[in-house]
Enzyme design. Structure first.
Site, mmCIF file in Angstrom:
data_model
loop_
_atom_site.group_PDB
_atom_site.id
_atom_site.type_symbol
_atom_site.label_atom_id
_atom_site.label_comp_id
_atom_site.label_asym_id
_atom_site.label_seq_id
_atom_site.Cartn_x
_atom_site.Cartn_y
_atom_site.Cartn_z
ATOM 1 N N MET A 1 -0.638 -2.152 -2.270
ATOM 2 C CA MET A 1 -1.714 -1.245 -2.607
ATOM 3 C C MET A 1 -2.785 -2.066 -3.282
ATOM 4 O O MET A 1 -2.565 -2.613 -4.344
ATOM 5 C CB MET A 1 -1.202 -0.184 -3.570
ATOM 6 C CG MET A 1 -2.023 1.054 -3.565
ATOM 7 S SD MET A 1 -1.849 1.926 -2.016
ATOM 8 C CE MET A 1 -0.083 2.118 -1.919
ATOM 9 N N ASP A 226 6.425 -0.567 -4.429
ATOM 10 C CA ASP A 226 5.214 -1.072 -3.791
ATOM 11 C C ASP A 226 5.151 -2.590 -3.971
ATOM 12 O O ASP A 226 4.196 -3.127 -4.491
ATOM 13 C CB ASP A 226 3.985 -0.388 -4.389
ATOM 14 C CG ASP A 226 2.691 -0.801 -3.704
ATOM 15 O OD1 ASP A 226 2.765 -1.331 -2.583
ATOM 16 O OD2 ASP A 226 1.624 -0.613 -4.305
ATOM 17 N N PHE A 227 6.242 -3.259 -3.552
ATOM 18 C CA PHE A 227 6.302 -4.711 -3.655
ATOM 19 C C PHE A 227 5.424 -5.319 -2.570
ATOM 20 O O PHE A 227 5.549 -4.978 -1.395
ATOM 21 C CB PHE A 227 7.737 -5.204 -3.481
ATOM 22 C CG PHE A 227 8.648 -4.910 -4.641
ATOM 23 C CD1 PHE A 227 8.275 -4.043 -5.651
ATOM 24 C CD2 PHE A 227 9.889 -5.505 -4.726
ATOM 25 C CE1 PHE A 227 9.115 -3.772 -6.722
ATOM 26 C CE2 PHE A 227 10.746 -5.251 -5.785
ATOM 27 C CZ PHE A 227 10.362 -4.375 -6.788
ATOM 28 N N GLU A 228 4.559 -6.249 -2.963
ATOM 29 C CA GLU A 228 3.638 -6.875 -2.029
ATOM 30 C C GLU A 228 3.675 -8.390 -2.197
ATOM 31 O O GLU A 228 4.488 -8.929 -2.952
ATOM 32 C CB GLU A 228 2.222 -6.328 -2.244
ATOM 33 C CG GLU A 228 2.126 -4.817 -2.051
ATOM 34 C CD GLU A 228 0.709 -4.274 -2.180
ATOM 35 O OE1 GLU A 228 -0.239 -5.076 -2.161
ATOM 36 O OE2 GLU A 228 0.558 -3.043 -2.301
ATOM 37 N N GLY A 229 2.772 -9.060 -1.485
ATOM 38 C CA GLY A 229 2.637 -10.500 -1.636
ATOM 39 C C GLY A 229 3.924 -11.254 -1.357
ATOM 40 O O GLY A 229 4.510 -11.151 -0.287
#
Length: 444
Positions: A1, A226-229
């Site tokens: 996000m 909402d784990f990203e990268g």
């Protein structure tokens, strides 16, 4: 996000058929999206994108598994290898799991993120002022003290950054008022700036205890992952999504199961991965059988699979994305209804992981699936007007006006709904998403 357009940090680059550059390619830009035979130049060198990258400079990331190949000084280079797409279309598979408790969540739900811990250019919005149209409110964000600590913290935005922020007591009271009205309020963990890597069992246990403390303090209904990268990636050789061995994957699964056991049937679990971590798994999974691929590809699949019995809603971010191959073996790109239809259909039909029909990612129940779209042009790359969002929903629910894509999942009258980044940006733009897309959704 993405926290903001400038700080999206989640722009993807994909080269499905990269070719060597013969002259200086266009200069690299952190905000550009390259699709197809991709090349860029920086500091007098040409680079070709062998794989995906997340807003990372070719010059600083050349030679890493993330992806840019340094072809030398402008004018020379070699062609990187390409990978053939799968040629099979998966069968429609009926889900077999029983639904978790979703008391208070309507058949078609409107889900939005609330900027609670930071300013974002759209203005602060008090919890008490969130309109009743929003069925699930995700508090953005709970972030770790360090990437590998597992220690998640959540604090209200300071008044110096967010004029008008309410007191903790008022915030908590407003949360309870929302819950009393049947809404769900969740802690969203991660975001573009909150890398979470549970590399050890100690970090896993700290994650469970710190997240539980936040849930208990504010009286929340559950969590949104909402784990990203670089939060999730697969170790070399970890090729079976049904039996993962990578610590960051195994420990996250264990942590989520612990939270579910602690809070019971009413625990709400949602996830907001990007397409890179889910649908890309149709073509590529982890570093691949010969290595060299981005190990983050499809890395949410083992987590989704492991918690499918109590996963409330999966709402993939259909934005800040490169082109993704759908079940029709065609590439689909952001910018219209087609992308939402194709990406969402994959989740309700199931698909072979990395094209292996003996390794099927099973379909989720339609009530477990929503899709995410930016609420406005300032909220993220991939914004489409309400007519296109509604076309996608109508196609997925009742098979109408599907355009050139035929959903393999058939009609899905229990399709759960729409997620957007964000409630704040929607208010900034006059509530377009809520008043048009939300109203259409609730009319079905």
């Amino acid at each position: 996000m993405a926290v903001s357009i400038a700080a999206a940090g989640t722009t993807f680059y994909l080269a499905s058929s990269a070719s060597a550059a013969t002259a200086c390619a266009p200069a690299w830009s952190a905000t550009a999206v390259y699709v197809g035979g991709n090349s860029a130049s920086q500091n007098g060198h040409n680079y070709t994108a062998k794989w995906w990258t997340q807003n990372e400079s070719p010059a600083t990331h050349s030679g890493q598994w993330d992806v840019w190949a340094d072809n030398g000084a402008c004018g020379g280079g070699t062609t990187p290898p390409t990978t053939s797409p799968p040629t099979t279309t998966p069968p429609t598979t009926a889900p077999t799991t029983a639904p978790p408790s979703t008391t208070g969540i309507p058949k078609h739900a409107l889900i939005g993120y609330l900027h609670s811990s930071f300013a974002n250019g759209s203005g602060y919005l008090r919890m008490a002022d969130v309109p009743a149209d929003w069925d699930i409110i995700d508090l953005a964000f709970g972030e770790p003290t360090s990437a590998t600590s597992g220690d998640i913290r959540f604090t209200l935005c300071p008044a110096t950054e967010c004029p008008g922020v309410e007191s903790e007591a008022d915030f908590k009271a407003a949360i309870q008022a929302k819950r009393a009205a049947g809404k769900k309020v969740l802690l969203s963990i991660g975001g573009a700036n909150g890398q979470v890597q549970l590399t050890t069992t100690a970090a896993r246990d700290t994650f469970v205890s710190s997240v539980s403390a936040i849930i208990d303090k504010w009286g929340l209904d559950g969590v949104d992952i909402d784990f990203e990268g670089h939060s999730l990636s697969l170790n070399t050789g970890d090729t079976d999504f049904k039996n993962p061995t990578t610590p960051v994957i195994v420990n996250l699964i264990s942590a989520l199961k612990s939270l579910k056991a602690r809070y019971g049937a009413n625990f709400v679990l949602t996830m907001a991965p990007e397409t890179f971590f889910v649908q890309l798994g149709y073509q590529y999974y982890g570093s691949g059988p010969w290595g060299g691929q981005d190990p983050r590809a499809g890395s949410y699949l083992p987590v989704i699979y492991a918690v499918r019995d109590f996963l409330t809603i999966l709402h993939v971010q259909d934005y800040n994305s490169g082109s993704i191959m759908g079940l029709d073996n065609q590439y689909h790109s952001m910018g219209g209804a087609d992308f939402h239809i194709a990406m969402t259909d994959m989740l309700m039909a199931g698909f072979p992981v990395a094209g292996n029909t003996a390794n099927m990612f099973p379909a989720l129940r339609e009530d477990q699936v929503a899709f995410g779209a930016p609420s406005s042009v300032s909220a993220g790359n991939g914004y489409v007007a309400p007519a296109a969002v509604q076309q996608a929903v109508g196609c997925l629910v009742n098979g109408s006006n599907c355009g050139g894509y035929t959903p393999r999942s058939g009609t899905n009258p229990n399709f759960r709904g729409l997620m957007t980044w964000s409630i704040n940006w929607d208010k900034y733009y006059g509530w377009e998403f809520q008043n048009q897309n939300g109203k259409y959704l609730k009319s079905l």
